[in-house]
Design a protein around this motif. Structure first.
Motif, short mmCIF file in Angstrom:
data_model
loop_
_atom_site.label_atom_id
_atom_site.label_comp_id
_atom_site.label_asym_id
_atom_site.label_seq_id
_atom_site.Cartn_x
_atom_site.Cartn_y
_atom_site.Cartn_z
N ALA A 27 0.72 -1.11 0.01
CA ALA A 27 -0.08 0.06 -0.04
C ALA A 27 0.78 1.15 -0.25
CB ALA A 27 -0.92 0.11 1.18
N ARG A 28 2.07 1.02 0.21
CA ARG A 28 3.05 2.26 0.22
C ARG A 28 3.04 3.03 -1.26
NH1 ARG A 28 8.79 0.96 2.68
NH2 ARG A 28 9.11 3.13 2.00
N SER A 29 2.96 4.35 -1.24
CA SER A 29 3.06 4.98 -2.54
C SER A 29 4.49 4.73 -3.18
CB SER A 29 2.84 6.48 -2.25
OG SER A 29 4.02 7.16 -1.77
N MET A 30 4.28 4.89 -4.75
CA MET A 30 5.39 4.77 -5.44
C MET A 30 6.38 5.90 -4.96
SD MET A 30 5.37 4.41 -9.67
CE MET A 30 4.70 2.90 -9.58
N ALA A 31 6.01 6.87 -4.89
CA ALA A 31 6.81 8.10 -4.42
C ALA A 31 7.55 8.06 -3.28
CB ALA A 31 5.95 9.50 -4.56
N ILE A 39 15.80 7.13 -5.67
CA ILE A 39 15.54 7.27 -7.13
C ILE A 39 14.16 7.95 -7.17
CG2 ILE A 39 16.71 4.94 -7.23
CD1 ILE A 39 13.96 3.76 -7.87
N SER A 40 14.03 8.26 -8.57
CA SER A 40 12.74 9.14 -9.04
C SER A 40 11.81 8.14 -9.04
CB SER A 40 13.09 9.81 -10.28
OG SER A 40 13.02 8.72 -11.38
N ALA A 41 10.50 8.60 -8.79
CA ALA A 41 9.36 7.86 -8.93
C ALA A 41 9.07 7.35 -10.47
CB ALA A 41 8.05 8.58 -8.54
N GLU A 42 9.48 7.91 -11.32
CA GLU A 42 9.54 7.55 -13.04
C GLU A 42 10.52 6.46 -12.88
OE1 GLU A 42 8.60 7.18 -16.62
OE2 GLU A 42 7.32 8.01 -14.93
N THR A 43 11.67 6.40 -12.39
CA THR A 43 12.45 5.24 -12.47
C THR A 43 11.94 4.05 -11.99
OG1 THR A 43 14.45 6.62 -12.53
CG2 THR A 43 14.90 4.31 -11.75
N LEU A 44 11.14 4.16 -10.58
CA LEU A 44 10.67 2.95 -10.07
C LEU A 44 9.49 2.54 -10.92
CD1 LEU A 44 10.15 1.08 -7.61
CD2 LEU A 44 8.83 2.84 -6.50
N ARG A 45 8.60 3.54 -11.67
CA ARG A 45 7.66 3.18 -12.22
C ARG A 45 8.02 2.08 -13.56
NH1 ARG A 45 5.99 7.60 -13.10
NH2 ARG A 45 3.98 7.63 -11.67
N LYS A 46 9.41 2.49 -14.20
CA LYS A 46 9.67 1.99 -15.54
C LYS A 46 10.35 0.56 -14.85
CE LYS A 46 11.52 5.80 -17.96
NZ LYS A 46 12.59 6.45 -18.56
#
Length: 95
Positions: A27-31, A39-46
């Motif tokens: 349930a933790r947010s990606m951010a 790292i950036s949230a975009e890197t984690l998203r990728k």
């Protein structure tokens, strides 16, 4: 610099890693997780979506630490499951 194309196995391994990280994030947010890992949230998203199937070792280590996992735990969660071979039915034992 031109990168060598990834093999299907490398793509599949990246998708497994992404699934494992998403499940561990819960349930933790990606951010929140990305910030904890530095790292950036975009890197984690990728990484989570398999669009970055070969993240750097130190990125994976930072994510594992942010998620409270050891590298061994993360590797165990992401290990491919071996397909199970069908077993032949056993005959009843005559008494």
């Amino acid at each position: 610099m031109v990168r060598t194309p990834l093999t299907p196995e490398e793509h599949e391994r990246g998708e497994r890693l992404g699934r494992c990280l998403r499940e561990a994030r819960g349930a933790r947010s990606m951010a929140d997780v990305a910030a904890s890992a530095g790292i950036s949230a975009e890197t984690l998203r990728k990484i989570e979506t398999g669009r970055a199937p070969t993240p750097a070792f130190f990125t994976v280590a930072a994510l594992a630490r942010a998620l409270g996992l050891s590298m061994d735990e993360l590797a165990g969660r992401c290990a491919p499951t071996a397909p199970t071979a069908p077993t032949a039915p056993t005959a009843p034992i005559a008494a």
